[in-house]
Design an enzyme around this catalytic site. Structure first.
Site, PDB file in Angstrom:
ATOM      1  N   LYS A 266       0.829  -1.193   0.000  1.00  0.00           N
ATOM      2  CA  LYS A 266       0.000   0.000   0.000  1.00  0.00           C
ATOM      3  C   LYS A 266       0.872   1.255   0.000  1.00  0.00           C
ATOM      4  O   LYS A 266       2.031   1.210   0.429  1.00  0.00           O
ATOM      5  CB  LYS A 266      -0.881   0.030   1.257  1.00  0.00           C
ATOM      6  CG  LYS A 266      -1.952  -1.032   1.337  1.00  0.00           C
ATOM      7  CD  LYS A 266      -2.719  -0.916   2.646  1.00  0.00           C
ATOM      8  CE  LYS A 266      -3.804  -1.977   2.760  1.00  0.00           C
ATOM      9  NZ  LYS A 266      -4.915  -1.725   1.841  1.00  0.00           N
ATOM     10  N   ARG A 340     -10.485 -11.476   1.462  1.00  0.00           N
ATOM     11  CA  ARG A 340     -11.338 -12.504   0.867  1.00  0.00           C
ATOM     12  C   ARG A 340     -10.664 -13.876   0.906  1.00  0.00           C
ATOM     13  O   ARG A 340     -11.344 -14.907   0.968  1.00  0.00           O
ATOM     14  CB  ARG A 340     -11.695 -12.100  -0.570  1.00  0.00           C
ATOM     15  CG  ARG A 340     -10.544 -12.039  -1.547  1.00  0.00           C
ATOM     16  CD  ARG A 340     -10.819 -11.180  -2.755  1.00  0.00           C
ATOM     17  NE  ARG A 340     -10.898  -9.765  -2.406  1.00  0.00           N
ATOM     18  CZ  ARG A 340     -11.184  -8.799  -3.272  1.00  0.00           C
ATOM     19  NH1 ARG A 340     -11.428  -9.097  -4.545  1.00  0.00           N
ATOM     20  NH2 ARG A 340     -11.232  -7.546  -2.890  1.00  0.00           N
TER      21      ARG A 340
END
Length: 490
Positions: A266, A340
């Site tokens: 990130k 996920r």
């Protein structure tokens, strides 16, 4: 952990008002009529209350808001707080009035003169929810909060009603604390330890370690944490308050205690906020605590996948293919789409082990949901209209924003992989929906399921009605109500 401010209930004693030290609060409706306790305060303060209520400032106040009379004459109290509220308020208005009281200046004891005010317990609940501050990492000397005494005509009736609400507020505080904790404090091990302590409330808690997860074949979950020194874990919390042998309802939470993005790193700006990426697991934990504390008459199981997503020489790489517990293979396109991967295995495990009557997973899953819904609503995705509508009804009743999002085959097709059964991302278009489509692949068709993307509501930069800026505890109240209204026996 942060404790609730003390809340007690006492019988109305008109003669004690004059000598009550600290702060006094009274309720006055839009029409300006004063009840017995407000009239006594008005007489003692030589008409100051009546003058304030007749002012333009009071007229402009919104329902549930307040004005202050500082250092009133002829009473021991240092302030009189006048809250605009109908004598028979709705639940929402009552709670907001309580939140207003919690935000008033001063730290001295608060005496709330309710008299025969309807829903005094809801006012106290609003006060309890808003009287929160996370200070565990501050070194300044901490003082015990003075709390509030609610003076009511029938304390024996109001006190039991508040006890259930207090259990819910405790669950909200637990969620907020977990979500606010820095990642060097709330490691996967510490998180599991905090949950293990819930056995004192009657929960059955089991911690599955990495060796257990390897035996189960949870390659999807394990790949996320393999770059971190913190061991990956799954914690299972069981509350068996319903009929013996009845299948439970399942709550599943993403617990990424810190998310760097892994190899798909990130940007540095704002990465410190990724301590809240375990927000879904935090909500599940808070709900389970609330259910146990109020002795809910339902069977509910909460499962949280606890991992840390770090870059290292052992981290999962873009292009790697991993195998889930279900047996499906996943091409990892972006290691920052890690939540996920965690949920996929926990969802499958929950169904294989517990055969739940329905399940809801929560995750701070996508930035895309913030683009779509901002910080006002969580995204709701589901394969079952009845469950989705039941949750939306519960969320609406608790005024926790939620909005149903679409799903469909066209979105699912975006997950096709050339070399594996699926990719873990489907590109930028409809990013929150393709994430939900990915999760649905690990939900059996016969299992009613909702996915709640709470990335925009778990932690916010400005205060909300019932929380200061930071972790909100969103979802604890709504899910508790969902269980109470739909899955509890008589």
């Amino acid at each position: 952990m942060t404790a609730l401010h003390p809340v007690t209930f006492a019988a109305t004693d008109i003669d004690a008002i004059k000598e009550a030290e600290g702060r006094l609060a009274i309720f006055v409706p839009q029409a300006g009529t004063l009840d017995v306790t407000a009239r006594r305060v008005n007489r003692l303060t030589r008409g100051a209350v009546a003058r304030a209520v007749e002012s333009e400032a009071f007229e402009k106040l919104d329902e549930g808001k307040a004005m202050n009379l500082a250092y009133p004459v002829n009473v021991a109290a240092e302030a009189v707080i006048i809250v605009k509220l109908a004598r028979r308020p709705g639940v929402s208005e009552a709670r907001k009035a309580g939140a207003t009281l919690a935000k008033q200046p001063g730290s001295s004891a608060l005496h709330v003169l309710c008299g025969n005010l309807r829903r005094a317990e809801e006012v106290a609940f609003g006060y309890a929810l808003r009287a929160y501050e996370y200070t565990d990492q501050k070194t300044a000397e901490k003082t015990e909060p003075s709390g509030a005494t609610f003076i009511v005509n029938a304390p024996d009736e109001v006190t039991p009603a508040f006890e259930t609400l207090k259990a819910i507020a405790d669950g909200v505080f637990f969620t907020r604390d977990l979500t606010n904790m820095p990642a060097n404090v709330l490691t996967t091990t510490e998180f599991a330890s905090q949950l293990s302590e819930l056995t004192s409330l009657g929960l059955k808690v089991e911690v599955l370690e990495e060796k257990d997860l390897e035996k189960l074949g949870m390659g999807s979950l394990l790949c996320v944490g393999q770059g971190s020194d913190s061991p990956s874990k799954v914690v299972v919390m069981e509350w068996n308050g319903g009929a013996k042998g009845d299948k439970p309802f399942a709550l599943i939470g993403k617990g990424v205690v810190f998310d760097t993005g892994g190899i798909s790193l990130k940007p540095a700006g704002g990465m410190e906020d990724m301590t809240m990426d375990m927000g879904g697991a935090g909500v599940v934990s808070g709900v389970m605590k609330a259910l146990a504390a109020r002795k809910a008459k339902a069977n509910v199981v909460g499962l949280v996948g606890l991992v840390e997503n770090m870059p290292s020489g052992n981290a999962v790489r873009p292009g790697d293919v991993v195998t889930s517990m279900k047996g499906d293979t996943i091409e990892v396109i972006n290691t920052d789409a890690e939540g996920r991967l965690v949920l996929a295995d926990v969802l499958w495990y929950a169904q294989e082990r517990f055969e739940p009557i329905g399940m809801i997973n929560l995750a701070t899953l996508t930035g895309a949901i913030i683009i779509g819904l901002g910080h006002e609503n969580a995204g709701v995705f589901s394969n079952n209209d009845a469950l989705a509508n039941a949750f939306l009804k519960a969320a609406g009743a608790e005024e926790e924003g939620a909005w149903r999002m679409p799903m469909g085959k066209a979105y699912d097709d975006q997950l096709k992989s050339r070399i594996a059964d699926m990719k873990n991302v489907g590109g930028r278009p409809a990013g929150s929906i393709t994430a939900a489509q990915f999760l649905q692949r690990f939900v059996k068709p016969e299992t009613p399921w909702c996915h709640l993307d709470i990335a925009g509501v778990a932690s916010v930069k400005s205060e909300t009605e019932f929380a200061p800026k930071g972790a909100t505890g969103w979802g604890v109240r709504a899910l508790n109500r969902l269980i109470a209204d739909n899955f509890e026996g008589e």
